[in-house]
Design an enzyme around this catalytic site. Structure first.
Site, PDB file in Angstrom:
ATOM      1  N   HIS A 148      -9.193   6.968   2.395  1.00 33.24           N
ATOM      2  CA  HIS A 148      -9.627   7.315   3.747  1.00 33.24           C
ATOM      3  C   HIS A 148     -10.819   8.258   3.767  1.00 33.24           C
ATOM      4  O   HIS A 148     -10.834   9.259   4.511  1.00 33.24           O
ATOM      5  CB  HIS A 148      -8.453   7.870   4.569  1.00 33.24           C
ATOM      6  CG  HIS A 148      -8.383   7.258   5.920  1.00 33.24           C
ATOM      7  ND1 HIS A 148      -8.806   7.905   7.046  1.00 33.24           N
ATOM      8  CD2 HIS A 148      -8.002   6.034   6.317  1.00 33.24           C
ATOM      9  CE1 HIS A 148      -8.665   7.103   8.078  1.00 33.24           C
ATOM     10  NE2 HIS A 148      -8.184   5.960   7.665  1.00 33.24           N
ATOM     11  N   ARG A 178       0.864  -1.183   0.000  1.00 38.33           N
ATOM     12  CA  ARG A 178       0.000   0.000   0.000  1.00 38.33           C
ATOM     13  C   ARG A 178       0.895   1.226   0.000  1.00 38.33           C
ATOM     14  O   ARG A 178       1.847   1.289   0.783  1.00 38.33           O
ATOM     15  CB  ARG A 178      -0.881  -0.032   1.243  1.00 38.33           C
ATOM     16  CG  ARG A 178      -1.811   1.136   1.360  1.00 38.33           C
ATOM     17  CD  ARG A 178      -2.589   1.090   2.666  1.00 38.33           C
ATOM     18  NE  ARG A 178      -2.119   2.115   3.558  1.00 38.33           N
ATOM     19  CZ  ARG A 178      -2.852   2.660   4.543  1.00 38.33           C
ATOM     20  NH1 ARG A 178      -4.078   2.238   4.752  1.00 38.33           N
ATOM     21  NH2 ARG A 178      -2.360   3.588   5.316  1.00 38.33           N
ATOM     22  N   ASP A 234      -5.203   3.859  -0.006  1.00 39.75           N
ATOM     23  CA  ASP A 234      -6.327   4.156   0.897  1.00 39.75           C
ATOM     24  C   ASP A 234      -6.688   5.634   0.788  1.00 39.75           C
ATOM     25  O   ASP A 234      -5.889   6.502   1.141  1.00 39.75           O
ATOM     26  CB  ASP A 234      -5.908   3.818   2.341  1.00 39.75           C
ATOM     27  CG  ASP A 234      -7.077   3.857   3.310  1.00 39.75           C
ATOM     28  OD1 ASP A 234      -8.164   4.294   2.915  1.00 39.75           O
ATOM     29  OD2 ASP A 234      -6.888   3.433   4.478  1.00 39.75           O
ATOM     30  N   GLU A 281     -13.715  -1.292   6.637  1.00 38.30           N
ATOM     31  CA  GLU A 281     -12.980  -1.403   7.899  1.00 38.30           C
ATOM     32  C   GLU A 281     -13.763  -0.832   9.071  1.00 38.30           C
ATOM     33  O   GLU A 281     -13.519  -1.205  10.214  1.00 38.30           O
ATOM     34  CB  GLU A 281     -11.587  -0.763   7.794  1.00 38.30           C
ATOM     35  CG  GLU A 281     -11.596   0.746   7.686  1.00 38.30           C
ATOM     36  CD  GLU A 281     -10.188   1.329   7.593  1.00 38.30           C
ATOM     37  OE1 GLU A 281      -9.358   0.767   6.877  1.00 38.30           O
ATOM     38  OE2 GLU A 281      -9.940   2.349   8.238  1.00 38.30           O
ATOM     39  N   TRP A 292     -11.958  12.343   8.202  1.00 34.58           N
ATOM     40  CA  TRP A 292     -10.574  11.927   8.445  1.00 34.58           C
ATOM     41  C   TRP A 292     -10.388  10.500   7.937  1.00 34.58           C
ATOM     42  O   TRP A 292     -11.189   9.644   8.120  1.00 34.58           O
ATOM     43  CB  TRP A 292     -10.200  11.982   9.931  1.00 34.58           C
ATOM     44  CG  TRP A 292      -8.753  11.607  10.052  1.00 34.58           C
ATOM     45  CD1 TRP A 292      -7.682  12.385   9.742  1.00 34.58           C
ATOM     46  CD2 TRP A 292      -8.222  10.333  10.441  1.00 34.58           C
ATOM     47  NE1 TRP A 292      -6.506  11.689   9.908  1.00 34.58           N
ATOM     48  CE2 TRP A 292      -6.810  10.411  10.341  1.00 34.58           C
ATOM     49  CE3 TRP A 292      -8.810   9.136  10.841  1.00 34.58           C
ATOM     50  CZ2 TRP A 292      -5.977   9.331  10.618  1.00 34.58           C
ATOM     51  CZ3 TRP A 292      -7.981   8.075  11.139  1.00 34.58           C
ATOM     52  CH2 TRP A 292      -6.564   8.178  11.043  1.00 34.58           C
ATOM     53  N   GLU A 344      -9.180   2.050  -1.733  1.00 34.17           N
ATOM     54  CA  GLU A 344      -9.932   1.777  -0.493  1.00 34.17           C
ATOM     55  C   GLU A 344     -10.677   3.012   0.006  1.00 34.17           C
ATOM     56  O   GLU A 344     -10.135   4.130  -0.056  1.00 34.17           O
ATOM     57  CB  GLU A 344      -8.913   1.313   0.552  1.00 34.17           C
ATOM     58  CG  GLU A 344      -9.466   1.082   1.926  1.00 34.17           C
ATOM     59  CD  GLU A 344      -8.346   0.730   2.905  1.00 34.17           C
ATOM     60  OE1 GLU A 344      -7.305   0.205   2.476  1.00 34.17           O
ATOM     61  OE2 GLU A 344      -8.522   1.011   4.103  1.00 34.17           O
ATOM     62  N   ARG A 395     -13.705  -5.377   3.686  1.00 35.41           N
ATOM     63  CA  ARG A 395     -12.582  -5.234   4.630  1.00 35.41           C
ATOM     64  C   ARG A 395     -12.971  -5.374   6.104  1.00 35.41           C
ATOM     65  O   ARG A 395     -12.223  -4.990   6.990  1.00 35.41           O
ATOM     66  CB  ARG A 395     -11.903  -3.869   4.399  1.00 35.41           C
ATOM     67  CG  ARG A 395     -11.058  -3.930   3.151  1.00 35.41           C
ATOM     68  CD  ARG A 395     -10.268  -2.698   2.858  1.00 35.41           C
ATOM     69  NE  ARG A 395      -9.777  -1.943   3.968  1.00 35.41           N
ATOM     70  CZ  ARG A 395      -8.738  -2.290   4.755  1.00 35.41           C
ATOM     71  NH1 ARG A 395      -8.100  -3.416   4.540  1.00 35.41           N
ATOM     72  NH2 ARG A 395      -8.358  -1.501   5.730  1.00 35.41           N
ATOM     73  N   TYR A 420      -3.056  11.778   5.778  1.00 38.77           N
ATOM     74  CA  TYR A 420      -3.304  10.438   6.284  1.00 38.77           C
ATOM     75  C   TYR A 420      -2.260   9.447   5.753  1.00 38.77           C
ATOM     76  O   TYR A 420      -1.949   9.436   4.573  1.00 38.77           O
ATOM     77  CB  TYR A 420      -4.709   9.937   5.869  1.00 38.77           C
ATOM     78  CG  TYR A 420      -4.827   8.469   6.123  1.00 38.77           C
ATOM     79  CD1 TYR A 420      -5.042   8.008   7.420  1.00 38.77           C
ATOM     80  CD2 TYR A 420      -4.601   7.542   5.118  1.00 38.77           C
ATOM     81  CE1 TYR A 420      -5.055   6.662   7.693  1.00 38.77           C
ATOM     82  CE2 TYR A 420      -4.618   6.191   5.385  1.00 38.77           C
ATOM     83  CZ  TYR A 420      -4.850   5.760   6.677  1.00 38.77           C
ATOM     84  OH  TYR A 420      -4.840   4.424   6.950  1.00 38.77           O
ATOM     85  N   GLU A 433      -4.410  -7.151   5.441  1.00 35.55           N
ATOM     86  CA  GLU A 433      -3.536  -6.022   5.791  1.00 35.55           C
ATOM     87  C   GLU A 433      -2.641  -6.427   6.967  1.00 35.55           C
ATOM     88  O   GLU A 433      -3.086  -7.091   7.901  1.00 35.55           O
ATOM     89  CB  GLU A 433      -4.382  -4.810   6.183  1.00 35.55           C
ATOM     90  CG  GLU A 433      -3.549  -3.587   6.539  1.00 35.55           C
ATOM     91  CD  GLU A 433      -4.419  -2.376   6.917  1.00 35.55           C
ATOM     92  OE1 GLU A 433      -5.619  -2.558   7.180  1.00 35.55           O
ATOM     93  OE2 GLU A 433      -3.880  -1.259   6.934  1.00 35.55           O
TER      94      GLU A 433
HETATM   95  O1  KDG Z   1      -8.208   3.188  13.789  1.00 33.08           O
HETATM   96  C1  KDG Z   1      -8.138   3.686  12.512  1.00 33.08           C
HETATM   97  C2  KDG Z   1      -7.047   3.005  11.716  1.00 33.08           C
HETATM   98  O2  KDG Z   1      -7.090   1.626  11.881  1.00 33.08           O
HETATM   99  C3  KDG Z   1      -7.184   3.334  10.264  1.00 33.08           C
HETATM  100  O3  KDG Z   1      -6.940   4.689  10.077  1.00 33.08           O
HETATM  101  C4  KDG Z   1      -6.217   2.538   9.443  1.00 33.08           C
HETATM  102  O4  KDG Z   1      -7.400   3.108   7.448  1.00 33.08           O
HETATM  103  C5  KDG Z   1      -6.657   2.356   8.037  1.00 33.08           C
HETATM  104  C6  KDG Z   1      -6.150   1.178   7.338  1.00 33.08           C
HETATM  105  O5  KDG Z   1      -6.580   0.969   6.208  1.00 33.08           O
HETATM  106  O6  KDG Z   1      -5.329   0.477   7.902  1.00 33.08           O
HETATM  107 MG    MG Z   2      -8.202   2.154   5.679  1.00 38.14          MG
END
Ligand code: KDG
Ligand code: MG
Length: 403
Positions: free
Chosen positions: A212, A147, A210, A262, A403, A236, A283, A159, A339
């Site tokens: 995010h 990643r 990612d 996630e 975020w 992602e 995920r 991020y 991951e």
């Molecule tokens: O607790 C939040 C994190 O686990 C996250 O920000 C990590 O997005 C994330 C990832 O894909 O690992």
């Molecule tokens: Mg993530």
């Protein structure tokens, strides 16, 4: 067999972890991860005050009945706190059942479907050049899938770019720190990042990214299109998933595979995205989606639509979750990828484990149970420390963003 006691172990060997330990009258014990990043004590209280009293005296072999009891019985279904607490119980009970059988957990699920579990590592850099170097370093360590996240010129904190070279730790302050954001700058920068990576790395590795939750659906569609030449394994969390219709728009515009889930807690969060074939990878993970019992239901639904698994595995998921996830991954027929972010040495000392990494693959080991333990004496050296995830604001006017 009967459950005689259960207790919560909260520790912070570099970051906070909540662990549930269940003990039985036959001397067998099991542990489950109950960590919810930034909201750890809520889950600890939910378990301590509301779940543990209901466990005492029950037969730990009745995993399904206990799961239904905690899910239906609470009346207040779903949500991250409830489902993380249920996950901890479920994981600990599977650990006990597998130890009672004298078998590694994956054998109880149906045995191995593959020889090892392909994992992706995190290459994070302050700019394109630095990120390319990090990607090459991960390739040298044997990773087959990487990643890539990079700092963006003109944005202060982005991020995925954080402390440490083997892990990224976002929960960085005792009050939320503030990041700034510019979609325009990010969208201009990211395709250049992947062009540079492919040029130096070639085409023999999987690349992931990612987003995010930072983009609107049409912006996510544009990024997916711009990244198509670099053949990503997945993009992602391209947009927040509360409104799942949004993924239709992204899908109409790009063939870049999409991953999401996630922060999902139950099969109900996944159902529409899977049934409408709007995603390629789901995920959800052991600790935040109701444990092994519930993750199995999600994976089976996903299999009907050729959606594969890609469980979350950042450092806020403890080694207990990682161990359980690897048993699950070794079995699950529609496995995609796992991951993996290495934990610190302090964390590994608190949670001795049987799993290993070799050449881009992980192996859960063959000891009975899920193969992860907690050393309570070492854990006591690291008391809880309040820590929050950051918040994100738009660069010019401070509007609170995702975020
Ligand atoms: O607790 C939040 C994190 O686990 C996250 O920000 C990590 O997005 C994330 C990832 O894909 O690992
Ligand atoms: Mg993530």
């Amino acid at each position: 067999m009967k459950i005689t006691s259960a207790r919560i172990i909260v520790c912070s060997p570099g970051r906070n972890f909540v662990t549930l330990k269940i003990e039985t009258d036959e001397g067998l014990t099991g542990i489950g991860d109950a960590t919810l990043n930034g909201r750890e004590l809520s889950v600890a209280s939910y378990l301590q005050d509301h779940v543990i009293p209901c466990l005492i005296g029950r037969d730990p072999h009745q995993i399904e009945d206990i799961w239904q009891y905690l899910y239906r019985g609470a009346y207040w279904r779903r949500g991250p706190i409830t489902m993380t607490a249920i996950a901890a119980v479920d994981t600990a009970l599977w650990d006990i059942k597998a130890k009672a059988a004298g078998l590694p957990l994956y054998q109880l699920l149906g045995g191995k479907s593959r020889t090892g579990v392909m994992v992706y590592g995190h290459a994070n850099g302050s700019d394109i050049e630095h990120t390319v170097d990090e990607v090459l370093r991960y390739a040298d360590m044997g990773y087959k899938a990487i990643r890539a996240q990079s700092g963006v010129p003109g944005i202060d904190k982005v991020y995925g770019v954080g402390r440490g070279t083997m892990f990224y730790e976002p929960a960085d302050a005792d009050l939320p720190s503030e990041h700034d954001w510019s979609t325009e700058k990010y969208l201009r920068h990211t395709p250049k990042l992947f062009a540079a990576i492919r040029e130096k790395l070639g085409w023999d590795h999987h690349l992931l990214h990612d987003v995010h939750h930072r983009l609107t659906p049409i912006e996510a569609a544009r990024l997916g299109k711009d990244l198509e030449p670099y053949r990503l394994f997945w993009m992602e969390d391209a947009t927040p998933a509360e409104n799942q219709e949004a993924f239709k728009l992204i899908r109409q515009h790009t063939t870049t595979p999409l991953a999401v889930g996630e922060i999902f807690n139950t099969i109900w969060d996944c159902k529409d995205l899977i049934e409408n074939q709007l995603i390629d990878f789901i995920r959800t993970t052991v600790v935040h989606a109701g444990g092994i019992s519930h993750l199995r239901r999600i994976a089976d639904l996903a299999a009907l639509y050729q959606v594969r698994t890609g469980s979350h595995g950042a450092t806020d998921l403890s080694p207990v979750c990682m161990g359980a996830a690897l048993h699950f991954d070794l079995w699950v027929p529609n496995f995609g990828i796992q991951e993996y972010m290495k934990h610190t040495d302090e964390t590994d000392a608190v949670f001795p484990h049987a799993y290993t990494f070799k050449e881009g693959f992980m192996y859960p080991g063959d000891v009975p149970g899920h193969g992860v333990d907690v050393d309570e004496t070492i854990a006591k050296k690291y008391p809880y420390q309040r820590a929050y995830l950051p918040v994100n604001r738009q660069q010019h006017d401070g509007t609170l963003w995702n975020w």
